[in-house]
Scaffold this motif. Structure first.
Motif: not given
Length: 187
Positions: A109, A132-133, A158, A165, A167, A169-171, A173-174
């Motif tokens: 990441n 993201y990992t 990753c 994901q 970055r 997609q990760w953001k 989800s956060i």
């Protein structure tokens, strides 16, 4: 109760054994400038330092660190850069400046280089990756490779790990988790 405002971490303060040597290192090797200096109400000399005209200071260096501490209480000071090319530039500059023990790490990441300042405080210079990992992730990195090759190598790594994901997609989800937490605690 009203919602709590977003927190932005902007600076840290570090006690130093040899303040003048540390100020010189942070200016000469990391490119900071002294934005203010003075004496605190505690009697400690202090230097406010920045690289960002939007922030009065990003680091404050104080004198008065005891020389007999059994361990270094600073785990690391991390500095976010704008691009992988910026990280590669800092890497070349650090090598030319005689910094020893530079570690290069692909976190999946983020890409990072680590080294120590003159008093042994770990410094991380890093840039976010578009992937993201799950963490922790510590893979080899070679900042001498072409940028495109580093990107391809990190993406492949990753994708081999569970939970890949982007970055973005990760953001997202956060963001959802933060909103759930706010609702859960009544904000």
């Amino acid at each position: 109760m009203s919602a709590l405002p977003k927190i932005n971490f902007t600076h840290s303060g570090v006690f130093c054994e040899d303040l003048d040597r540390m100020v010189d290192f942070y200016c000469r090797t990391l490119g900071f400038i002294v934005s203010d200096k003075g004496v605190a109400s505690t009697g400690h000399r202090l230097f406010f330092m920045t690289q960002n005209p939007e922030l009065h200071h990003q680091v404050v260096l104080f004198d008065g660190k005891p020389v007999d501490l059994p361990f270094n209480p600073i785990n690391q000071l991390s500095f976010l850069l704008d691009s992988l090319d910026d990280l590669k530039t800092y890497y070349q500059f650090a090598k030319k400046s005689g910094i020893e023990g530079i570690a290069q790490v692909d976190h999946g990441n983020a890409w990072s280089m680590y080294f120590k300042d003159p008093e042994g405080n770990p410094i991380e210079m890093y840039v976010d990756a578009p992937f993201y990992t799950a963490q922790p992730c510590k893979e080899p990195l070679d900042l001498e490779m072409p940028t495109e090759a580093i990107l391809a190598q990190t993406e492949a790594m990753c994708k081999r790990r569970p939970g890949f994901q982007t970055r973005e997609q990760w953001k997202e989800s956060i963001r959802a988790k933060i909103e759930e937490q706010r609702v859960r605690i009544g904000l």
